[in-house]
Design a protein around this motif. Sequence first.
Motif, short mmCIF file in Angstrom:
data_model
loop_
_atom_site.label_atom_id
_atom_site.label_comp_id
_atom_site.label_asym_id
_atom_site.label_seq_id
_atom_site.Cartn_x
_atom_site.Cartn_y
_atom_site.Cartn_z
N VAL A 132 4.78 12.84 -7.13
CA VAL A 132 5.27 13.46 -5.90
C VAL A 132 6.61 12.86 -5.50
CG1 VAL A 132 4.78 13.89 -3.46
CG2 VAL A 132 2.91 13.95 -5.13
N VAL A 133 7.57 13.73 -5.24
CA VAL A 133 8.87 13.33 -4.70
C VAL A 133 8.77 13.36 -3.18
CG1 VAL A 133 11.31 13.91 -4.53
CG2 VAL A 133 10.10 14.25 -6.69
N PRO A 134 9.04 12.26 -2.50
CA PRO A 134 8.92 12.25 -1.03
C PRO A 134 9.82 13.29 -0.37
CG PRO A 134 9.18 10.02 -1.89
CD PRO A 134 9.45 10.95 -3.04
N ALA A 135 9.40 13.70 0.81
CA ALA A 135 10.12 14.75 1.53
C ALA A 135 11.45 14.25 2.08
CB ALA A 135 9.26 15.27 2.68
N LYS A 136 12.42 15.11 2.05
CA LYS A 136 13.69 14.91 2.73
C LYS A 136 13.55 15.61 4.08
CE LYS A 136 18.63 15.81 2.03
NZ LYS A 136 19.58 16.68 1.27
N THR A 137 13.04 14.90 5.06
CA THR A 137 12.51 15.55 6.26
C THR A 137 13.57 16.13 7.19
OG1 THR A 137 12.38 13.37 7.34
CG2 THR A 137 10.40 14.17 6.24
N GLU A 138 14.84 15.80 6.99
CA GLU A 138 15.85 16.38 7.88
C GLU A 138 16.06 17.87 7.62
OE1 GLU A 138 18.32 14.06 4.75
OE2 GLU A 138 16.38 13.90 5.77
N ASP A 139 15.79 18.33 6.38
CA ASP A 139 15.96 19.77 6.10
C ASP A 139 14.97 20.31 5.07
OD1 ASP A 139 16.94 18.61 3.78
OD2 ASP A 139 18.97 19.41 3.99
N PHE A 140 14.16 19.43 4.47
CA PHE A 140 13.17 19.79 3.46
C PHE A 140 13.78 20.45 2.23
CE2 PHE A 140 10.50 19.60 7.35
CZ PHE A 140 9.69 18.56 6.95
N GLN A 141 15.06 20.11 1.94
CA GLN A 141 15.62 20.40 0.63
C GLN A 141 15.18 19.26 -0.31
OE1 GLN A 141 17.56 23.43 -0.04
NE2 GLN A 141 16.55 23.85 1.90
N ILE A 142 15.71 19.22 -1.53
CA ILE A 142 15.23 18.25 -2.52
C ILE A 142 16.02 16.95 -2.45
CG2 ILE A 142 15.05 17.81 -5.01
CD1 ILE A 142 14.53 20.81 -5.38
N ASP A 143 15.30 15.84 -2.48
CA ASP A 143 15.92 14.52 -2.59
C ASP A 143 16.13 14.25 -4.08
OD1 ASP A 143 16.51 11.81 -2.83
OD2 ASP A 143 15.17 11.21 -1.20
N PHE A 144 17.35 14.46 -4.57
CA PHE A 144 17.60 14.39 -6.01
C PHE A 144 17.58 12.97 -6.54
CE2 PHE A 144 19.11 18.69 -5.15
CZ PHE A 144 18.50 19.36 -6.20
N VAL A 145 17.92 11.99 -5.71
CA VAL A 145 17.82 10.60 -6.16
C VAL A 145 16.36 10.26 -6.44
CG1 VAL A 145 18.16 8.20 -5.50
CG2 VAL A 145 19.91 9.89 -4.95
N ALA A 146 15.49 10.63 -5.51
CA ALA A 146 14.06 10.36 -5.68
C ALA A 146 13.49 11.15 -6.85
CB ALA A 146 13.30 10.69 -4.40
N LEU A 147 13.96 12.38 -7.04
CA LEU A 147 13.49 13.17 -8.17
C LEU A 147 13.86 12.51 -9.49
CD1 LEU A 147 12.40 15.64 -9.68
CD2 LEU A 147 14.58 16.80 -9.21
N GLU A 148 15.10 12.10 -9.63
CA GLU A 148 15.53 11.50 -10.90
C GLU A 148 14.76 10.23 -11.20
OE1 GLU A 148 19.53 10.98 -13.56
OE2 GLU A 148 19.74 11.35 -11.41
N GLU A 149 14.38 9.50 -10.17
CA GLU A 149 13.58 8.29 -10.37
C GLU A 149 12.21 8.60 -10.95
OE1 GLU A 149 13.48 6.60 -6.49
OE2 GLU A 149 15.45 5.61 -6.67
N ARG A 150 11.70 9.81 -10.68
CA ARG A 150 10.35 10.17 -11.11
C ARG A 150 10.31 10.98 -12.40
NH1 ARG A 150 10.71 8.86 -6.17
NH2 ARG A 150 8.95 8.04 -4.97
N LEU A 151 11.44 11.49 -12.82
CA LEU A 151 11.50 12.17 -14.11
C LEU A 151 11.35 11.15 -15.23
CD1 LEU A 151 14.45 14.60 -13.37
CD2 LEU A 151 12.10 15.31 -13.88
N SER A 152 10.63 11.54 -16.28
CA SER A 152 10.43 10.63 -17.40
C SER A 152 10.18 11.45 -18.66
CB SER A 152 9.22 9.72 -17.13
OG SER A 152 8.01 10.41 -17.41
N PRO A 153 10.14 10.80 -19.83
CA PRO A 153 9.84 11.54 -21.06
C PRO A 153 8.48 12.25 -21.01
CG PRO A 153 10.82 9.42 -21.60
CD PRO A 153 10.55 9.41 -20.12
N ARG A 154 7.62 11.86 -20.08
CA ARG A 154 6.31 12.51 -19.96
C ARG A 154 6.34 13.75 -19.07
NH1 ARG A 154 5.39 7.15 -19.46
NH2 ARG A 154 5.21 7.27 -17.21
N THR A 155 7.46 14.00 -18.42
CA THR A 155 7.56 15.15 -17.51
C THR A 155 7.52 16.46 -18.30
OG1 THR A 155 8.93 13.87 -15.97
CG2 THR A 155 8.90 16.26 -15.70
N LYS A 156 6.52 17.28 -18.01
CA LYS A 156 6.41 18.59 -18.66
C LYS A 156 6.91 19.71 -17.75
CE LYS A 156 5.08 19.45 -22.16
NZ LYS A 156 3.80 19.77 -22.79
#
Length: 394
Positions: free
Chosen positions: A147-171
């Motif tokens: 789960v990527v935490p919410a960007k609560t000021e506008d609920f768009q995507i937090d790309f820094v947090a997303l990139e931290e969670r992407l991995s070779p296991r991401t399908k």
Amino acid sequence: MVSEKMRELGTKKSTIREIFEYGRKRAQEVGEENICDFSLGNPNVPAPDFIKQAVLAIMTEMEPQAVHGYTIAPGNPAVRETLAASINERFGTHFSGRNLFMTAGAAAAITVCFKALAEEGDEFIAFAPFFPEYRCFVESVGANLRVVPAKTEDFQIDFVALEERLSPRTKGVIVNSPNNPSGAVYSEKTIKELAALLRKKQQEYDHPIFLISDEPYREIAYGCEVPYITKYYENTLVCYSYSKSFSLAGERIGYIVVPDETVDFSSVYGAVAGAARVLTHVNAPSLWQLVVARCARLSSDITPYEKNGTMLYEGLVRAGFSCVKPQGAFYLFPRALEADDYAFCERAKKYDLLLVPGTDFGCPGHFRASYCIKEQTIERSLPLFEKLAEEYGI
């Protein structure tokens, strides 16, 4: 004796259902008119009259076997061609019937996609706040949800947090826009940035990453464009449902779009068909395939939802709540008035305000209020929200 995981899923109700059932019992005590139930996302706008007319025409004009018999597994070929043409007209795509697979609603579509893509140990990513059932859908196919935490000021995507969670296991990455529960719509800028990041990671990991677009609320958007994601990212699977757009939640009809541009289209579409087979989706409801094909180029009146949303949003803001104004769907997702959103929602019951804690959507400190309810209920609720806010010194 039985699967402990399945027993747990079958006996522990979701928080949303528990609150709804509490409301039914409470209504017997104080009267239905005194309950302000914001728990369920069950459309209250009746299905359009053209749905009834389509059903009557089909039942009158067609042979019973053609209406009620099995279709081939992917769905009635003529229906799929019609739906593909309607998508092309609206979004400038170039699909044909071979790109669609009919399903029993969006939940079936999403689960089929997870099953089609997942291998043991794979990961799927969701953006908070998210529909809670994603977790059990993903885990049911042997994969894990990150789960990527919410960007609560506008609920768009937090790309820094997303990139931290992407991995070779991401399908795959799940997007839900308009969003349940925030009502946010991902902007074209957000979608383009997401597509660029996933392309970069695909190259880095040397395997495809799929975008799974969960779209039951696509038609419920207020004066903004909802980007059609296949136009921005090739490896996108679209999961659509008519549950909300045509108020057909109980009829369970939708589809999966697998674009030609998807890496190894035949393998992906074959895996979708195989997953549907394993999950016993022999075919989507035959009558309702015919109905949505007849009505594909028609649209519902979403004015009641927009009016309800504006009334509730403005009323809560006046009462002192902090909330991002929804751009679509039929939910508000304000901040709770204390850090413990469960405690806040429990206190709200004092006023017969039935709200769902944000923690269940991966976003603590908020609550969801579903406004697909009677306008009079919202009007009656606003003074109660003001009294609740006063208890917190607001």
